[in-house]
Design a protein around this motif. Structure first.
Motif, PDB file in Angstrom:
ATOM      1  N   HIS A  49     -30.224 -66.168  16.273  1.00 29.38           N
ATOM      2  CA  HIS A  49     -29.051 -65.710  17.012  1.00 29.38           C
ATOM      3  C   HIS A  49     -29.288 -64.345  17.654  1.00 29.38           C
ATOM      4  O   HIS A  49     -28.401 -63.503  17.671  1.00 29.38           O
ATOM      5  CB  HIS A  49     -27.844 -65.627  16.074  1.00 29.38           C
ATOM      6  CG  HIS A  49     -27.585 -66.896  15.335  1.00 29.38           C
ATOM      7  ND1 HIS A  49     -27.134 -68.038  15.954  1.00 29.38           N
ATOM      8  CD2 HIS A  49     -27.761 -67.223  14.031  1.00 29.38           C
ATOM      9  CE1 HIS A  49     -27.014 -68.996  15.063  1.00 29.38           C
ATOM     10  NE2 HIS A  49     -27.390 -68.535  13.888  1.00 29.38           N
ATOM     11  N   ARG A  50     -30.478 -64.124  18.178  1.00 34.04           N
ATOM     12  CA  ARG A  50     -30.792 -62.824  18.764  1.00 34.04           C
ATOM     13  C   ARG A  50     -30.319 -62.715  20.206  1.00 34.04           C
ATOM     14  O   ARG A  50     -30.417 -61.666  20.821  1.00 34.04           O
ATOM     15  CB  ARG A  50     -32.286 -62.544  18.661  1.00 34.04           C
ATOM     16  CG  ARG A  50     -33.170 -63.432  19.484  1.00 34.04           C
ATOM     17  CD  ARG A  50     -34.632 -63.100  19.282  1.00 34.04           C
ATOM     18  NE  ARG A  50     -35.458 -63.855  20.179  1.00 34.04           N
ATOM     19  CZ  ARG A  50     -35.916 -65.065  19.958  1.00 34.04           C
ATOM     20  NH1 ARG A  50     -35.614 -65.660  18.828  1.00 34.04           N
ATOM     21  NH2 ARG A  50     -36.669 -65.685  20.838  1.00 34.04           N
ATOM     22  N   GLY A  51     -29.816 -63.781  20.777  1.00 33.34           N
ATOM     23  CA  GLY A  51     -29.303 -63.760  22.146  1.00 33.34           C
ATOM     24  C   GLY A  51     -30.425 -63.682  23.159  1.00 33.34           C
ATOM     25  O   GLY A  51     -31.410 -64.412  23.074  1.00 33.34           O
ATOM     26  N   THR A  52     -30.283 -62.754  24.120  1.00 39.41           N
ATOM     27  CA  THR A  52     -31.274 -62.638  25.184  1.00 39.41           C
ATOM     28  C   THR A  52     -32.390 -61.657  24.824  1.00 39.41           C
ATOM     29  O   THR A  52     -33.275 -61.421  25.642  1.00 39.41           O
ATOM     30  CB  THR A  52     -30.601 -62.160  26.480  1.00 39.41           C
ATOM     31  OG1 THR A  52     -29.983 -60.893  26.242  1.00 39.41           O
ATOM     32  CG2 THR A  52     -29.554 -63.161  26.940  1.00 39.41           C
ATOM     33  N   GLN A  53     -32.348 -61.109  23.637  1.00 38.02           N
ATOM     34  CA  GLN A  53     -33.366 -60.148  23.222  1.00 38.02           C
ATOM     35  C   GLN A  53     -34.709 -60.851  23.019  1.00 38.02           C
ATOM     36  O   GLN A  53     -34.773 -61.940  22.458  1.00 38.02           O
ATOM     37  CB  GLN A  53     -32.919 -59.485  21.912  1.00 38.02           C
ATOM     38  CG  GLN A  53     -33.770 -58.348  21.462  1.00 38.02           C
ATOM     39  CD  GLN A  53     -33.235 -57.737  20.166  1.00 38.02           C
ATOM     40  OE1 GLN A  53     -32.671 -58.435  19.343  1.00 38.02           O
ATOM     41  NE2 GLN A  53     -33.431 -56.448  20.012  1.00 38.02           N
ATOM     42  N   LYS A  54     -35.777 -60.202  23.486  1.00 42.03           N
ATOM     43  CA  LYS A  54     -37.105 -60.785  23.311  1.00 42.03           C
ATOM     44  C   LYS A  54     -37.466 -60.819  21.832  1.00 42.03           C
ATOM     45  O   LYS A  54     -37.024 -59.983  21.043  1.00 42.03           O
ATOM     46  CB  LYS A  54     -38.150 -59.957  24.051  1.00 42.03           C
ATOM     47  CG  LYS A  54     -38.091 -60.064  25.541  1.00 42.03           C
ATOM     48  CD  LYS A  54     -39.238 -59.277  26.146  1.00 42.03           C
ATOM     49  CE  LYS A  54     -39.241 -59.364  27.641  1.00 42.03           C
ATOM     50  NZ  LYS A  54     -40.363 -58.601  28.219  1.00 42.03           N
ATOM     51  N   MET A  55     -38.292 -61.791  21.471  1.00 39.45           N
ATOM     52  CA  MET A  55     -38.692 -61.931  20.071  1.00 39.45           C
ATOM     53  C   MET A  55     -39.485 -60.716  19.595  1.00 39.45           C
ATOM     54  O   MET A  55     -39.294 -60.247  18.477  1.00 39.45           O
ATOM     55  CB  MET A  55     -39.508 -63.192  19.838  1.00 39.45           C
ATOM     56  CG  MET A  55     -39.872 -63.359  18.369  1.00 39.45           C
ATOM     57  SD  MET A  55     -40.872 -64.775  17.986  1.00 39.45           S
ATOM     58  CE  MET A  55     -39.709 -66.069  18.207  1.00 39.45           C
ATOM     59  N   SER A  56     -40.359 -60.190  20.452  1.00 43.91           N
ATOM     60  CA  SER A  56     -41.171 -59.039  20.048  1.00 43.91           C
ATOM     61  C   SER A  56     -40.290 -57.827  19.746  1.00 43.91           C
ATOM     62  O   SER A  56     -40.538 -57.096  18.787  1.00 43.91           O
ATOM     63  CB  SER A  56     -42.195 -58.703  21.127  1.00 43.91           C
ATOM     64  OG  SER A  56     -41.550 -58.338  22.327  1.00 43.91           O
ATOM     65  N   VAL A  57     -39.258 -57.620  20.534  1.00 43.23           N
ATOM     66  CA  VAL A  57     -38.346 -56.494  20.299  1.00 43.23           C
ATOM     67  C   VAL A  57     -37.575 -56.706  19.003  1.00 43.23           C
ATOM     68  O   VAL A  57     -37.400 -55.771  18.206  1.00 43.23           O
ATOM     69  CB  VAL A  57     -37.393 -56.319  21.500  1.00 43.23           C
ATOM     70  CG1 VAL A  57     -36.336 -55.269  21.217  1.00 43.23           C
ATOM     71  CG2 VAL A  57     -38.172 -55.966  22.747  1.00 43.23           C
TER      72      VAL A  57
END
Length: 97
Positions: A49-57
Motif C-alpha cells: 500500500h505504498r501508493g505511487t512511491q517507488k519501491m527503492s524509496v
C-alpha cells in the motif's frame, strides 16, 4: 601435570543461557533488535500500500527507520549505563569537601 579428572570449561552454558545472560547485562540491545524487526515487518506489510512511491524509496525509508530505532535504543542504553555508573555512585558518596 597428569590428572585423572577430565578438563571441563568454566561455564558449560547453552546458547540460550548465554543470550539470556547478555540480555540481562545490556537489555537495550535486544530491545533495539526487536524494534528493528518490528519496523522491517511493518515496512514489508506496508509494501503493498505504498501508493505511487517507488519501491527503492520505500525500502530506504524502512531501512533508515529500522537503523534509527536500533541506534536510538543502544544510545539510551549507553546513557543509562553512564548514569548508573557515574551519577548514582557520585550521589552515594556525597559531596567532596
Amino acid at each position: 601435570m597428569s590428572s585423572d579428572e577430565p578438563w571441563l570449561p568454566a561455564e558449560d552454558d547453552s546458547q540460550v543461557l548465554k543470550l539470556a545472560r547478555k540480555s540481562r547485562d545490556a537489555p537495550f540491545v535486544p530491545i533495539g533488535l526487536a524494534g528493528c524487526f518490528a519496523v522491517v515487518g511493518y515496512g514489508l506489510y506496508k509494501l503493498k500500500h505504498r501508493g505511487t512511491q517507488k519501491m527503492s524509496v520505500h525500502l530506504i525509508h524502512t531501512r533508515v527507520a529500522a537503523q534509527g530505532f536500533v541506534v536510538g535504543a543502544i544510545t539510551i542504553g549507553v546513557l543509562y549505563s553512564m548514569y548508573t555508573d557515574y551519577m548514582k555512585h557520585s550521589s552515594r558518596s556525597g559531596p567532596n569537601k
